[in-house]
Structures are given as structure tokens and as C-alpha cells.
Scaffold this active site. Structure first.
Site, PDB file in Angstrom:
ATOM      1  N   TRP A 131       1.747   8.487 -11.277  1.00 33.90           N
ATOM      2  CA  TRP A 131       2.135   8.173  -9.898  1.00 33.90           C
ATOM      3  C   TRP A 131       3.596   7.772 -10.003  1.00 33.90           C
ATOM      4  CZ3 TRP A 131       4.078   4.193  -6.865  1.00 33.90           C
ATOM      5  CH2 TRP A 131       3.924   4.357  -5.478  1.00 33.90           C
ATOM      6  N   LYS A 160      -8.187   4.161   7.455  1.00 35.73           N
ATOM      7  CA  LYS A 160      -8.950   5.248   6.827  1.00 35.73           C
ATOM      8  C   LYS A 160      -8.451   6.600   7.331  1.00 35.73           C
ATOM      9  CE  LYS A 160     -10.448   3.885   4.066  1.00 35.73           C
ATOM     10  NZ  LYS A 160     -10.370   2.474   3.749  1.00 35.73           N
ATOM     11  N   HIS A 187      -0.060  -5.846  26.070  1.00 38.59           N
ATOM     12  CA  HIS A 187       1.206  -6.464  25.669  1.00 38.59           C
ATOM     13  C   HIS A 187       2.130  -5.431  25.019  1.00 38.59           C
ATOM     14  CE1 HIS A 187      -0.297 -10.380  26.780  1.00 38.59           C
ATOM     15  NE2 HIS A 187      -1.433 -10.045  26.195  1.00 38.59           N
ATOM     16  N   CYS A 203      -0.765   5.261 -12.266  1.00 45.89           N
ATOM     17  CA  CYS A 203      -0.710   6.001 -13.517  1.00 45.89           C
ATOM     18  C   CYS A 203      -1.938   5.640 -14.357  1.00 45.89           C
ATOM     19  CB  CYS A 203       0.508   5.727 -14.380  1.00 45.89           C
ATOM     20  SG  CYS A 203       2.062   6.157 -13.620  1.00 45.89           S
ATOM     21  N   GLU A 254      -9.239  -1.187  10.065  1.00 38.70           N
ATOM     22  CA  GLU A 254      -9.730  -0.403   8.923  1.00 38.70           C
ATOM     23  C   GLU A 254      -9.980   1.058   9.326  1.00 38.70           C
ATOM     24  OE1 GLU A 254      -9.768  -0.695   5.899  1.00 38.70           O
ATOM     25  OE2 GLU A 254     -11.347   0.550   5.085  1.00 38.70           O
ATOM     26  N   ARG A 293      -5.766   7.196 -10.204  1.00 37.67           N
ATOM     27  CA  ARG A 293      -4.663   6.237 -10.340  1.00 37.67           C
ATOM     28  C   ARG A 293      -3.291   6.855 -10.074  1.00 37.67           C
ATOM     29  NH1 ARG A 293      -6.178   1.677 -13.030  1.00 37.67           N
ATOM     30  NH2 ARG A 293      -4.017   1.293 -13.609  1.00 37.67           N
ATOM     31  N   LYS A 345      -5.085   4.916  -6.355  1.00 39.39           N
ATOM     32  CA  LYS A 345      -6.193   3.981  -6.110  1.00 39.39           C
ATOM     33  C   LYS A 345      -5.825   2.545  -6.469  1.00 39.39           C
ATOM     34  CE  LYS A 345     -10.588   3.074  -5.349  1.00 39.39           C
ATOM     35  NZ  LYS A 345     -10.982   3.049  -3.941  1.00 39.39           N
ATOM     36  N   ASN A 352       2.266   3.022 -18.325  1.00 36.59           N
ATOM     37  CA  ASN A 352       1.931   2.696 -16.943  1.00 36.59           C
ATOM     38  C   ASN A 352       2.613   1.372 -16.618  1.00 36.59           C
ATOM     39  OD1 ASN A 352       0.714   2.115 -14.468  1.00 36.59           O
ATOM     40  ND2 ASN A 352      -1.094   1.235 -15.435  1.00 36.59           N
ATOM     41  N   GLY A 353       3.466   1.369 -15.601  1.00 34.31           N
ATOM     42  CA  GLY A 353       4.156   0.140 -15.224  1.00 34.31           C
ATOM     43  C   GLY A 353       5.583   0.430 -14.804  1.00 34.31           C
ATOM     44  N   GLU A 367      -4.842   7.445   6.012  1.00 32.79           N
ATOM     45  CA  GLU A 367      -4.626   7.709   4.598  1.00 32.79           C
ATOM     46  C   GLU A 367      -5.230   9.018   4.122  1.00 32.79           C
ATOM     47  OE1 GLU A 367      -6.060   4.857   1.687  1.00 32.79           O
ATOM     48  OE2 GLU A 367      -7.783   4.366   2.913  1.00 32.79           O
TER      49      GLU A 367
END
Ligand code: M6R
Length: 610
Positions: free
Chosen positions: A74, A487, A506, A2, A483, A27, A605, A98-99, A490
Site C-alpha cells: 500500500w 460503506k 441546518h 502492506c 456507517e 493490507r 484493511k 511495512n511502515g 468505500e
């Protein structure tokens, strides 16, 4: 998560709030809204979905006034609908938050008993009713906010407006970030630096427990104990242009191609070529003469930063011969780790605001550990809570998928490992000089890899219909495989997994079927021959191998359907080079599929909730 903003000044608030929200949209982007106080009273406009929807609405129904608050969400509590969008209102009290309010159920029961009606499913709505409740009992807005801070459990950054008060906004912070700053006859508060950059580069970073108010001509700040405080603004080394797309189709694309320049900034001032030494003066406190004041390193981070940490372990152990462990911050904080005053904790974070990383670091400090943060945002919570910070100087990273911050973190970790090695006497001058010479070639080597972008785009388009893509690597390039998979997942929403190549047999090798793309990160290093064997194994089962390899490696090329070449380099810097094809591959697959590259679904983000 947010983004919130508040503005008081002489100008029209709406365009300023909208510009700020655009800069904060990374955000969260589930819904958005603003409240503006004008001559006719306060108008609130909210929409489900992205800011573009709010922009369209405001074009049809302009809202005028010079004081306002805004929010881009968000969702945590309650679906991403218009009713759950902020701002929320209770009588004259209007807020953005925000929170997460952990005791909202209990507070809601109390407020319902007091006759307050709830219209949303959010935890936030209790805050505005609670402030309204105290105001109803005779408190000023300021006093009510001061009280409410004590009554809320959880995290919050709040901006509060009272429809009866002109030209003033109230704010409070605990656990979620908030910065304040001003221009000529105007002041703002916002979740993050980019929103304030068009007005000022001198910003006050609010601490947990802080609250206060902004007016056109000033910012009044109070500490947790209610006493007035003066805090010096910090100078931000970024400008507004750096947080813009600058002609690129996406921020992610811009940020990928910026990396050679970023690398120059990471290295600047930290290398003494003539002495064959690394300068990290901020870390002098880690030495007592040539002796370290710690026995082991514990790296904590999330997501991409965690992957950087994994590479860091290889570098620190191999070059400086200091035992290093790496933990996901969300696990570390709950597993009763062994930490004492001989532990060096290294939190790694682009944003410097990731809730789990921050909490893990605070816990470690309480156990006496020393903390050196690797962080991109000057003044962020993680850098403020550390004994010292190695700033990555990557500039603002806006694309949700981290790219330039990752390679900057890798370089910072390499500098740290070299610095420790040199100070401990583990590397002679000649070795240091050779490593430094190579480091200085990095920007050029990175450019060479980026020059292959068109070739990587072709490969990306070929694999974009695959059901899943596997990434394999070994040694310091194993985290790069992780990574690469992160990438791709997402931003393209394709199923992808990264594996240590030696682990395939394995279990994961069962996933290999005819035509499954396997990206093998296999530069010429001590592990290359081993990866080559693993490539044979997946080829034998029908995989389409895409090798990221050192230029001219004919043996590997023969065994690959596609090849992506990186220049010859030592193992210490290959992860910085092999990371680039991972980023480009994901970017071009996502672009080809037409996903929202910079704002992929369900993500934000800056993850400021646990
Ligand atoms: O700001 P941080 O580096 O602490 O963020 C950690 C993760 O949330 C972040 O790296 C995330 O995984 C990115 N979306 C990856 O691209």
C-alpha cells in the site's frame, strides 16, 4: 498497510509466499513482489498492481528455492510502480518493509555520500542500503540489523535476507505488526495471523524493539536491549478455513451472512441467563465493591469502529449512567484531552493494529487512564497495550469494508453497558433478564433481516446510478446512518453522506433534489416520530426515500419509495439489525457496478501508519 512475509524451510518457498501474500493482500494491493534464494542465487520478481499479476509472471518464470520473502504494498512514499515495489536490494541485502521511515531523507543524503545508488522513490530503500553499509564496515547481518534499528525513526516491520547466507532470515519490528510461528521443519514471520494459519495456530507476537532470526529449525528472538528472550506462543482461536471465501463471490458477502453465527460467538460464555447477569470477568478490576474505579468513559477509534463507539456512548450513558465521550483517535491524540486515573479509555479496533488508535491509547495510559480494548484480533498490539480486552470473536475479517466486526463491536458495547449497569445496581434483575432474553434472540432476528437480501439487491440496483445518496438517522441509529454512507462510499465509490436527521435543515437539506435517494434509518423507537417529520421534509423536496423500519410500520411505508423491514426490537439492539441493510445495500450497489468489492481502490484493511 502492506503485508510482508518470510519463509525458511524444506518446501518450495514460492507457493508458500504467494499463499501468504494472498491472505495478506487485504493490507495493500498496489504492487507485489517476492525474493527467493535458490541454488542459482536469489531471484527477485516484482509487479505493479495486484498479486494476480505476480502469479501470472511466476507461472511463466517459476522461481525455485526454500527460503524467501514477499510483500504486497500500500504505497506511502513513491507511486505504485514496479521500481517502487518490494523487495528492495542493496548488494547482498534484500528486504521487505511495512511502515514509514521518517528520517529517510537525512539517511539517504548520508548513503548517497557513501556511494550508494538509489533506484526507487521509497523510504524503504534507505533500510537495505544502511544494512549493506554496516555489513561493508564488517558487521554481520544480524549486528547490522541491530544497529539499523537504532538509526531508523518511524515504524517498521522488516524481513531481511542476505544472498550469501543460506536458510536464514532476519526480522525486526517497531510500530508495525509482525508475528512468527512454525510448522514441521519450517518457520515463518508475517504481518498478520492469516498468513501463518495454514502452518500453525501457536504464534509469537513480536513487541516493539524485538528483532531476531528464523531458520528451518527455530526462531531466535532478542528484545530491545539486545538480550535473548523466550516468549511463549499464543494459541489463536481461528483456523485457516475461516480466512477463506468458502464459495461466496466476495469475502464481504461471506462476512455479512456470517453475522448471526458471529453473534452467537460474541454472546457465548458472557450471559448467565439464570442469574440475569453478564459475565465479563476480565473487567472485575474496574470495580471496588459496587463502586466504579473510574468516573467517565472515553472511547477512541477510527472509521467503522468509531461509528460503533458512537452507538456505545448512547448505550453506556443511558444504561449505566456513566458520562461517555467518543473521539476519532487521530484527533484525540493531538488535542490534549483531559485524561487521568479516573478515566476509562475504550479503544475499539477490528484489527488491533490501527496506528492512531494504538498511539492514542498509549498516550492515555501514560496519563494514568485504565484501558479496556474492544478488539477482534487476539494478541494484536491494541489488545496487548490494554489493561484488559473484550474480544469480539468475529473471526478473521478479510473484506476491506468492515461488516461482521461492526455488529460484533456493537454487541460487545451493549454487553459492557449492561455489565456496568448491573454492577452499579442501575438495572434490577427483571430488567436484566428481559434484556438478556432479547439479546439471545439476536442471531434469529439478524437472520430474518438477511433473508431480505434479494429485495435489498433490487433497491440497490435501482439507486446505483445516483450521483449521491444521503443517509439519515437519530439516536443510536444516527451512527448507523454514518456507517451506511461510509460503506457505500468505500466500496461503490459513490458519493454518500450520513447525517443526524435533525441536522438536515441546518444545511444538508440543500443537497436534496428530485430523485436523490435518502436512506432513513427509522426503526420504531422514541425517535421514530421525529425521523418521520424529517422524512416529510426531504420528500417535500423530491427525495426518493428508502426507509429501514420496523415491520408493519404502515405510516412510514406510505411515505417511502422503498421499505426495508427489520423485526420489532428494543432501541439497544436495533443498530445491530439496521446495520445489516446498510451493508447489503452497499455490497449490492458495488457488485452491480462491478467494483473490486473486497479490495476497493486506495484503501487497505489495516491502517498501520498515521
Ligand atoms: O481495524 P480497525 O477497526 O481499527 O480499523 C478502523 C478503520 O480503518 C476501519 O473501520 C475502516 O474504516 C474500514 N475500512 C471501514 O469499513
Amino acid at each position: 498497510m502492506c503485508g510482508i512475509i518470510g519463509y525458511v524451510g524444506k518446501s518450495e518457498a514460492t507457493p508458500i509466499l504467494m499463499d501468504g501474500l494472498k491472505r495478506l493482500e487485504y493490507r495493500g494491493y498496489d504492487s507485489a513482489g517476492i525474493a527467493v534464494a535458490g541454488p542459482e542465487g536469489v531471484t527477485i520478481e516484482r509487479v505493479e498492481g495486484k498479486l494476480a499479476g505476480l502469479e501470472r509472471l511466476l507461472a511463466e518464470k517459476p522461481v525455485h528455492g526454500t527460503t524467501g520473502i514477499g510483500h504486497t504494498r500500500w504505497a506511502t512514499h513513491g507511486r505504485p510502480t514496479e521500481t517502487n515495489a518490494h523487495p528492495h536490494r542493496s548488494g547482498d541485502i534484500i528486504i521487505v518493509h511495512n511502515g514509514i521511515i521518517e528520517n529517510y531523507i537525512e539517511l539517504k543524503k548520508f548513503l548517497v555520500g557513501e556511494g550508494f545508488e538509489f533506484t526507487s522513490e521509497t523510504d524503504t530503500e534507505v533500510i537495505c542500503h544502511l544494512i549493506a553499509y554496516h555489513c561493508r564496515k564488517g558487521d554481520t547481518t544480524f549486528r547490522a540489523l541491530a544497529r539499523v534499528r537504532e538509526e531508523l525513526h518511524g515504524s517498521y516491520a522488516l524481513v531481511v535476507m542476505n544472498a550469501r547466507e543460506q536458510g536464514v532470515l532476519y526480522f525486526a519490528k517497531r510500530g508495525s505488526p509482525l508475528v512468527a510461528g512454525g510448522g514441521e521443519k519450517e518457520n515463518l514471520v508475517a504481518s498478520d495471523i492469516p498468513a501463518l494459519l495454514p502452518y500453525t495456530r501457536d504464534m509469537i507476537f513480536l513487541e516493539d524493539g524485538d528483532y531476531g532470526l528464523i531458520r528451518e529449525n527455530g526462531i531466535e528472538l532478542y528484545g530491545a536491549d539486545g538480550k535473548r528472550i523466550e516468549r511463549k506462543p499464543q494459541r489463536i482461536p481461528w483456523n485457516a478455513l475461516m480466512a477463506e471465501r468458502g464459495g461466496y463471490k466476495h469475502f464481504m458477502q461471506k462476512e455479512i451472512f456470517e453475522q448471526p453465527t458471529v453473534m452467537l460467538d460474541v454472546l457465548a460464555g458472557r450471559i448467565q441467563k439464570d442469574r440475569g447477569a453478564i459475565t465479563l470477568e476480565e473487567l472485575d478490576f474496574l470495580f471496588d465493591g459496587s463502586k466504579l474505579v473510574f468516573d467517565r468513559v472515553s472511547i477512541i477509534a477510527c472509521g467503522t469502529s468509531y461509528h460503533a463507539g458512537l452507538v456505545g456512548k448512547y448505550l453506556i450513558e443511558s444504561l449505566a449512567r456513566v458520562p461517555a465521550s467518543v473521539d476519532l483517535a487521530s484527533e484525540f491524540r493531538y488535542r490534549e484531552p483531559l485524561i487521568d486515573d479516573r478515566t476509562l479509555i475504550i479503544p475499539i479496533s477490528q484489527s488491533g493494529e490501527t496506528a492512531d488508535t494504538l498511539a492514542a491509547q498509549v498516550m492515555a495510559r501514560e496519563h494514568g487512564a485504565k484501558v479496556v480494548a474492544i478488539c477482534n484480533v487476539v494478541g494484536s498490539s491494541i489488545s496487548r497495550a490494554a489493561n484488559a480486552s473484550i474480544y469480539t470473536h468475529a473471526g478473521p475479517e478479510i473484506g476491506v469494508a468492515s461488516t461482521k466486526a461492526f455488529t460484533a463491536q456493537l454487541a460487545a458495547l451493549y454487553l459492557l453497558a449492561l455489565y456496568l449497569a448491573e454492577k452499579k445496581g442501575m438495572a434490577d434483575r427483571k430488567t436484566m433478564a428481559a434484556r438478556i432474553d432479547e439479546l439471545l434472540t439476536l442471531p434469529r432476528l439478524m437472520k430474518n433481516v438477511l433473508n431480505c437480501a434479494d429485495h435489498i439487491r433490487e433497491i440497490a440496483e435501482e439507486i446505483s446510478d445516483a450521483t449521491h445518496v444521503l443517509f439519515i438517522g437519530r439516536g443510536a441509529n444516527y451512527p448507523v446512518a454514518l456507517e451506511g454512507a461510509l460503506k457505500l462510499k468505500e466500496i461503490s465509490y459513490m458519493h454518500a453522506e450520513g447525517f443526524a436527521a435533525g441536522e438536515l435543515k441546518h444545511g444538508p437539506i440543500a443537497l436534496i433534489d428530485h430523485g436523490v435517494p435518502v436512506v432513513a434509518v427509522a426503526p420504531r423507537d422514541a425517535m421514530r416520530q421525529k425521523v418521520l417529520s424529517n422524512i416529510e421534509e426531504v420528500r417535500a423536496r423530491g427525495a426518493a426515500v428508502i426507509s429501514v423500519m420496523t415491520e408493519g410500520d404502515a405510516e412510514l411505508a406510505e411515505r417511502s419509495k422503498y421499505t426495508i423491514e427489520i423485526p420489532e426490537a428494543s432501541w439497544c439492539i436495533t443498530p445491530i439489525l439496521t446495520a445489516l441493510p446498510m451493508q447489503l445495500l452497499a455490497y449490492y450497489v458495488a457488485d452491480h457496478k462491478g467494483t473490486d468489492v473486497d479490495q476497493p481502490r486506495n484503501l487497505a484493511k489495516s491502517v498501520t501508519v498515521e
